[in-house]
Design an enzyme around this catalytic site. Sequence first.
Site, PDB file in Angstrom:
ATOM      1  N   ARG A  29       0.828  -1.207   0.000  1.00 21.91           N
ATOM      2  CA  ARG A  29       0.000   0.000   0.000  1.00 21.91           C
ATOM      3  C   ARG A  29       0.861   1.255   0.000  1.00 21.91           C
ATOM      4  O   ARG A  29       1.864   1.329   0.710  1.00 21.91           O
ATOM      5  CB  ARG A  29      -0.916   0.018   1.234  1.00 21.91           C
ATOM      6  CG  ARG A  29      -1.871  -1.151   1.219  1.00 21.91           C
ATOM      7  CD  ARG A  29      -3.081  -0.977   2.103  1.00 21.91           C
ATOM      8  NE  ARG A  29      -3.856  -2.214   2.054  1.00 21.91           N
ATOM      9  CZ  ARG A  29      -4.681  -2.535   1.064  1.00 21.91           C
ATOM     10  NH1 ARG A  29      -4.878  -1.704   0.056  1.00 21.91           N
ATOM     11  NH2 ARG A  29      -5.332  -3.682   1.073  1.00 21.91           N
ATOM     12  N   ASP A  30       0.432   2.215  -0.810  1.00 23.40           N
ATOM     13  CA  ASP A  30       1.130   3.502  -0.827  1.00 23.40           C
ATOM     14  C   ASP A  30       0.964   4.168   0.538  1.00 23.40           C
ATOM     15  O   ASP A  30      -0.125   4.203   1.102  1.00 23.40           O
ATOM     16  CB  ASP A  30       0.542   4.391  -1.937  1.00 23.40           C
ATOM     17  CG  ASP A  30       1.449   5.573  -2.254  1.00 23.40           C
ATOM     18  OD1 ASP A  30       1.971   5.638  -3.375  1.00 23.40           O
ATOM     19  OD2 ASP A  30       1.633   6.447  -1.369  1.00 23.40           O
ATOM     20  N   ILE A  31       2.054   4.700   1.065  1.00 23.34           N
ATOM     21  CA  ILE A  31       2.032   5.305   2.397  1.00 23.34           C
ATOM     22  C   ILE A  31       1.177   6.572   2.423  1.00 23.34           C
ATOM     23  O   ILE A  31       0.694   6.984   3.476  1.00 23.34           O
ATOM     24  CB  ILE A  31       3.477   5.614   2.867  1.00 23.34           C
ATOM     25  CG1 ILE A  31       3.566   5.703   4.383  1.00 23.34           C
ATOM     26  CG2 ILE A  31       4.030   6.874   2.207  1.00 23.34           C
ATOM     27  CD1 ILE A  31       4.996   5.698   4.898  1.00 23.34           C
ATOM     28  N   ASN A  88       5.198   6.436 -13.436  1.00 27.25           N
ATOM     29  CA  ASN A  88       5.863   7.700 -13.755  1.00 27.25           C
ATOM     30  C   ASN A  88       7.335   7.434 -14.056  1.00 27.25           C
ATOM     31  O   ASN A  88       7.966   6.612 -13.394  1.00 27.25           O
ATOM     32  CB  ASN A  88       5.746   8.667 -12.579  1.00 27.25           C
ATOM     33  CG  ASN A  88       4.306   9.040 -12.291  1.00 27.25           C
ATOM     34  OD1 ASN A  88       3.552   9.366 -13.195  1.00 27.25           O
ATOM     35  ND2 ASN A  88       3.907   8.964 -11.039  1.00 27.25           N
ATOM     36  N   VAL A  97      10.509   8.164  -6.496  1.00 25.40           N
ATOM     37  CA  VAL A  97      11.308   7.024  -6.026  1.00 25.40           C
ATOM     38  C   VAL A  97      11.861   6.326  -7.256  1.00 25.40           C
ATOM     39  O   VAL A  97      11.101   5.862  -8.112  1.00 25.40           O
ATOM     40  CB  VAL A  97      10.458   6.045  -5.179  1.00 25.40           C
ATOM     41  CG1 VAL A  97      11.318   4.869  -4.721  1.00 25.40           C
ATOM     42  CG2 VAL A  97       9.834   6.745  -3.978  1.00 25.40           C
ATOM     43  N   HIS A 101       7.916   1.425 -10.368  1.00 21.78           N
ATOM     44  CA  HIS A 101       6.707   1.063  -9.647  1.00 21.78           C
ATOM     45  C   HIS A 101       5.495   1.475 -10.443  1.00 21.78           C
ATOM     46  O   HIS A 101       5.509   2.486 -11.140  1.00 21.78           O
ATOM     47  CB  HIS A 101       6.661   1.696  -8.258  1.00 21.78           C
ATOM     48  CG  HIS A 101       6.892   3.178  -8.258  1.00 21.78           C
ATOM     49  ND1 HIS A 101       8.141   3.734  -8.378  1.00 21.78           N
ATOM     50  CD2 HIS A 101       6.018   4.216  -8.163  1.00 21.78           C
ATOM     51  CE1 HIS A 101       8.035   5.057  -8.355  1.00 21.78           C
ATOM     52  NE2 HIS A 101       6.756   5.373  -8.233  1.00 21.78           N
ATOM     53  N   HIS A 103       1.490   2.395  -9.967  1.00 21.69           N
ATOM     54  CA  HIS A 103       0.396   2.714  -9.049  1.00 21.69           C
ATOM     55  C   HIS A 103      -0.827   1.972  -9.575  1.00 21.69           C
ATOM     56  O   HIS A 103      -1.204   2.137 -10.727  1.00 21.69           O
ATOM     57  CB  HIS A 103       0.089   4.208  -9.055  1.00 21.69           C
ATOM     58  CG  HIS A 103       1.252   5.069  -8.646  1.00 21.69           C
ATOM     59  ND1 HIS A 103       1.363   5.626  -7.402  1.00 21.69           N
ATOM     60  CD2 HIS A 103       2.348   5.478  -9.329  1.00 21.69           C
ATOM     61  CE1 HIS A 103       2.467   6.345  -7.328  1.00 21.69           C
ATOM     62  NE2 HIS A 103       3.086   6.268  -8.488  1.00 21.69           N
TER      63      HIS A 103
END
Length: 120
Positions: A29-31, A88, A97, A101, A103
Amino acid sequence: MADCLFCKIVAGEIPAGIVKRSADALAFRDIDAKAPVHVLVIPIQHVAAVREAKGTQEERLLGRLLAFAAEVASEQGLDRDGYRIVTNTGKNAGQSVDHLHAHTGRKKAVLAARLIIPPP
Ligand code: 5GP
Ligand code: ZN
């Protein structure tokens, strides 16, 4: 990679809400979730961005990552109403980052709000 935040999550050195693992991918999960479901899907192996994913092995990895993201979305109950998969690359996309990755999540809420810089 020693100084990479997401490599540290892979290694368990930084805690994260792990959602799913495979032999070569991890979902967590994205923070700072930007949508009701906002999961990051990353390769276990350090690859900086899709821009760097060159060669047969890396192309296969991209394919598996996309399929893995779709499995995650399905398991998160997103199949019926649909979802986004966004990645991205570099500063114009606002990549913050430098470990590839995607999303994955719902819904109309913006998953990865980014400034789109128009060409000159
Ligand atoms: P980017 O901006 O590079 O496309 O996406 C990076 C994402 O990583 C952001 O949505 C951000 O909230 C998320 N993120 C940054 N640091 C951490 C962290 O330590 N743990 C988790 N789970 N997500 C993080
Ligand atoms: Zn990394």
